[in-house]
Design an enzyme around this catalytic site. Structure first.
Site, PDB file in Angstrom:
ATOM      1  N   HIS A   1       0.831  -1.205   0.000  1.00 37.43           N
ATOM      2  CA  HIS A   1       0.000   0.000   0.000  1.00 37.43           C
ATOM      3  C   HIS A   1       0.862   1.249   0.000  1.00 37.43           C
ATOM      4  O   HIS A   1       2.038   1.238   0.396  1.00 37.43           O
ATOM      5  CB  HIS A   1      -0.936   0.025   1.215  1.00 37.43           C
ATOM      6  CG  HIS A   1      -0.269   0.447   2.491  1.00 37.43           C
ATOM      7  ND1 HIS A   1      -0.135   1.778   2.866  1.00 37.43           N
ATOM      8  CD2 HIS A   1       0.325  -0.277   3.475  1.00 37.43           C
ATOM      9  CE1 HIS A   1       0.493   1.846   4.031  1.00 37.43           C
ATOM     10  NE2 HIS A   1       0.785   0.614   4.424  1.00 37.43           N
ATOM     11  N   CYS A   2       0.299   2.334  -0.462  1.00 34.86           N
ATOM     12  CA  CYS A   2       0.870   3.672  -0.295  1.00 34.86           C
ATOM     13  C   CYS A   2      -0.244   4.524   0.301  1.00 34.86           C
ATOM     14  O   CYS A   2      -1.151   3.976   0.942  1.00 34.86           O
ATOM     15  CB  CYS A   2       1.410   4.220  -1.613  1.00 34.86           C
ATOM     16  SG  CYS A   2       0.210   4.279  -2.953  1.00 34.86           S
ATOM     17  N   ASN A   3      -0.229   5.820   0.094  1.00 38.93           N
ATOM     18  CA  ASN A   3      -1.271   6.656   0.690  1.00 38.93           C
ATOM     19  C   ASN A   3      -2.619   6.428   0.017  1.00 38.93           C
ATOM     20  O   ASN A   3      -3.592   6.060   0.662  1.00 38.93           O
ATOM     21  CB  ASN A   3      -0.864   8.137   0.597  1.00 38.93           C
ATOM     22  CG  ASN A   3      -1.685   9.007   1.533  1.00 38.93           C
ATOM     23  OD1 ASN A   3      -2.689   8.574   2.091  1.00 38.93           O
ATOM     24  ND2 ASN A   3      -1.263  10.240   1.723  1.00 38.93           N
TER      25      ASN A   3
END
Length: 229
Positions: free
Chosen positions: A123-125
């Site tokens: 995941h990222c933001n």
């Protein structure tokens, strides 16, 4: 839950086509806030998906790749270090950021987790550009497919992804990099051994020739000495 495909597993063209095509689920806006399974054992999503312990546990997640811009470190961070094994990568969400240099560490982490029977959330933001770029490169190399097919495969499961232009260029470049690596690994080792044996034989022949030449020179020198006496 499906078992993750082995790194050495071979797929027929029909199987690959089905994998790329995806489940064909109807996409809703709310799904942007959730994570989706890209391959068995590999999930992709936004920060929000990494903050819900109950959901992570229900999905069987064991490992988490947390990709963030350094300025997001306060909010995009490991939330449950006691429950999951984390890899944190500080990556600028900018077209100039070199992803290819950072990918091997992420690839190794994901690969080892899946081989151990784990399930990995990447995941990222927002789960739109940064983390999808890593996942597309992973899928491309894992299934040995083109960058277009890898991008379509990920997009057919998480419709909202949109790697920025710089990331997309690197995804394209990575296709030739991983294919070159495969070509090197597939080079027949016996041929290499044969070359080594031939080199040793040639070296032995050279040494023998040198010894013969030395003996000849010695005989000539002895004859010259005898004629002078």
């Amino acid at each position: 839950m499906q078992a993750a495909p082995s790194p050495n597993q071979q797929f027929t063209p029909d199987q690959l086509r089905d994998l790329i095509q995806g489940p064909g689920e109807e996409w809703t806006y709310e799904m942007r806030r959730q994570c989706q399974e890209i391959l068995p054992g590999l999930l992709l999503g936004p920060l929000q998906a990494s903050k819900d312990l109950n959901t992570l546990q229900s999905l069987g997640v064991t490992h988490i790749v947390c990709i963030r811009d350094a300025k997001e470190a306060f909010s995009v961070r490991p939330r449950f270090p006691e429950q999951f094994k984390y890899l944190v990568l500080d990556v600028q969400d900018s077209e100039e950021q070199n992803l290819i240099r950072l990918f091997p560490e992420a690839n190794q982490f994901i690969e080892q987790a899946i081989l151990q029977g784990g399930r990995v959330l990447v995941h990222c933001n927002g789960g739109i550009s940064l983390s999808p770029s890593f996942v597309v490169m992973y899928v491309m190399q894992r299934l040995q497919i083109t960058w277009e097919d890898a991008l379509h495969m990920v997009q057919n499961r998480r419709y909202c992804i949109s790697p920025n232009g710089g990331f997309l260029t690197q995804i394209k470049e990575y296709e030739s990099i991983y294919k070159a690596s495969l070509a090197v690994r597939s080079f027949p080792p016996q041929q290499s051994n044969a070359n080594t044996r031939r080199k040793r034989a040639d070296d032995s022949d050279d040494e023998e020739s040198a010894r013969v030449d030395d003996r000849k020179r010695q005989l000539v020198d002895d004859d010259d000495d005898a004629m002078e006496m």
